[in-house]
Design a protein around this motif. Structure first.
Motif, short mmCIF file in Angstrom:
data_model
loop_
_atom_site.label_atom_id
_atom_site.label_comp_id
_atom_site.label_asym_id
_atom_site.label_seq_id
_atom_site.Cartn_x
_atom_site.Cartn_y
_atom_site.Cartn_z
N GLY A 32 27.75 31.22 48.86
CA GLY A 32 28.46 31.23 47.46
C GLY A 32 29.97 30.43 47.84
O GLY A 32 30.59 29.48 46.99
N LEU A 35 29.08 26.61 48.56
CA LEU A 35 28.79 25.92 47.26
C LEU A 35 30.20 25.69 46.43
O LEU A 35 30.50 24.86 45.76
N ARG A 36 30.88 26.62 46.69
CA ARG A 36 32.21 26.64 45.77
C ARG A 36 33.03 25.43 46.44
O ARG A 36 33.53 24.92 45.70
N GLY A 56 25.29 31.63 36.31
CA GLY A 56 25.00 32.79 36.98
C GLY A 56 23.44 32.64 37.58
O GLY A 56 23.05 33.71 37.98
N GLU A 57 22.84 31.44 37.46
CA GLU A 57 21.47 31.30 38.08
C GLU A 57 21.57 31.02 39.61
O GLU A 57 22.69 30.48 40.05
N LEU A 58 20.42 30.85 40.37
CA LEU A 58 20.54 30.62 41.70
C LEU A 58 20.31 29.08 41.60
O LEU A 58 19.71 28.40 40.94
N VAL A 59 21.35 28.60 42.58
CA VAL A 59 21.23 27.01 42.90
C VAL A 59 19.67 26.86 43.69
O VAL A 59 19.39 27.51 44.31
N VAL A 64 20.95 24.58 48.65
CA VAL A 64 21.37 25.75 49.53
C VAL A 64 21.13 25.24 50.83
O VAL A 64 21.90 25.61 51.76
N ARG A 88 18.55 35.13 48.79
CA ARG A 88 18.64 35.80 47.64
C ARG A 88 17.15 35.48 46.93
O ARG A 88 17.29 36.16 45.89
N GLN A 92 13.52 31.71 50.08
CA GLN A 92 14.93 31.68 50.89
C GLN A 92 14.60 32.69 52.10
O GLN A 92 15.09 32.13 53.51
N ARG A 160 37.61 34.43 38.61
CA ARG A 160 36.69 33.17 38.90
C ARG A 160 35.77 32.98 37.83
O ARG A 160 35.63 33.80 36.89
P1 AMP Z 1 28.22 34.53 45.46
O1 AMP Z 1 29.72 34.26 45.57
O2 AMP Z 1 27.36 34.93 46.48
O3 AMP Z 1 28.38 35.67 44.34
O4 AMP Z 1 27.57 33.41 44.80
C1 AMP Z 1 28.01 32.50 43.54
C2 AMP Z 1 26.88 31.74 42.88
O5 AMP Z 1 26.60 30.58 43.80
C3 AMP Z 1 25.81 32.65 42.60
O6 AMP Z 1 25.78 33.21 41.28
C4 AMP Z 1 24.63 31.08 42.59
O7 AMP Z 1 25.00 30.54 41.61
C5 AMP Z 1 25.30 30.53 43.70
N1 AMP Z 1 24.72 31.01 45.18
C6 AMP Z 1 25.24 31.79 46.06
N2 AMP Z 1 24.50 32.02 47.04
C7 AMP Z 1 23.16 31.35 46.79
C8 AMP Z 1 21.98 31.23 47.23
N3 AMP Z 1 21.73 31.79 48.46
N4 AMP Z 1 20.82 30.78 46.79
C9 AMP Z 1 21.21 30.22 45.29
N5 AMP Z 1 22.28 30.29 44.76
C10 AMP Z 1 23.31 30.78 45.41
#
Ligand code: AMP
Length: 232
Positions: A32, A35-36, A56-59, A64, A88, A92, A160
């Motif tokens: 996360g 990605l941020r 709120g979906e998976l990337v 990743v 997740r 993965q 956030r």
């Molecule tokens: P987090 O900070 O871990 O709650 O992640 C925030 C957002 O980043 C998630 O809701 C996803 O959109 C993306 N994300 C984080 N980790 C992953 C992962 N392992 N696979 C896919 N998307 C992810």
């Protein structure tokens, strides 16, 4: 030590993984956060990831894995790491297995932080960061002194982008459908930890649940912590 932190959004994975990093010396690696940072830097990868994150979906796995592969290949991860928010999904988990096998590494423990859904909702909808101090606060759980200290420092409480109620509901259902099944996948390594209570209480439970540091096999020339540091 190579550890995975599993748990729903809001269970406290980030907080606890950072504490364990401070105690054990293995870097916390949060997909996360990676990605941020890519989104904030406006990289092509960040631009492609943003829509899924906002919803709120998976990337997607390739995006990743591109970030994670680079991060885990860094020198500071050679003696171990703490994965926070990865894997997740079943795909993965397989990609992680391949990545570790390629570098002759293995996981030592999978820590599952457990918390009821109503508490998760309050933790996520109430979560704020103070713009002045950078401190993580919660409008429901932080003390009046902590909230006042932020105001006194001239800080704003920032939410956030993906901590809105709609996105949170989606993140929790993505967790139930795609991430929770990993508990069965990791049955042999799994350590379940009650994530209710103060961060100190939860951290103590995590330390008790982890295998002793000297029972794991650190990489040759490991820059990791000395045996016994964790439990000592
Ligand atoms: P987090 O900070 O871990 O709650 O992640 C925030 C957002 O980043 C998630 O809701 C996803 O959109 C993306 N994300 C984080 N980790 C992953 C992962 N392992 N696979 C896919 N998307 C992810």
């Amino acid at each position: 030590m190579r550890i995975v932190f599993l748990g729903a959004p809001g269970a406290g994975k980030g907080t606890q993984a950072r504490r364990l990093e401070a105690r054990g010396g293995w870097p916390q690696v949060s997909t996360g956060d990676l990605l941020r940072a890519a989104v904030a830097a406006g990289t092509p990868l960040g631009k492609r990831a943003k829509a899924a994150m906002d919803a709120g979906e998976l990337v997607s796995d390739p995006l990743v894995m591109a970030l994670l592969g680079e991060r885990l290949g860094a020198e500071d991860c050679s003696g171990g790491f703490i994965l926070d928010g990865f894997p997740r999904s079943a795909s993965q988990a397989l990609l992680l297995k391949e990545l570790l096998r390629a570098s002759r590494q293995r996981l030592d423990a999978v820590v599952m932080l457990e918390l009821p859904r109503e508490v998760l909702m309050k933790r996520l909808t109430g979560r704020r960061t103070c713009s002045a101090t950078g401190k993580l606060l919660n409008i429901y759980f932080s003390s009046a002194e902590e909230l006042n200290a932020s105001r006194a420092a001239g800080g704003e409480l920032i939410q956030r982008d993906d901590d809105t109620e709609e996105t949170i509901a989606n993140r929790l259902s993505v967790y139930e459908q795609q991430t929770r099944p990993l508990l069965a996948h990791y049955a042999g390594l799994l350590r379940r930890v009650d994530a209710a209570g103060t961060p100190d209480e939860v951290f103590e439970r995590i330390l008790r649940a982890l295998p002793p540091a000297d029972s794991t096999a650190p990489a040759a020339n490991s820059a990791g912590p000395s045996p016994g540091k964790l439990h000592g």
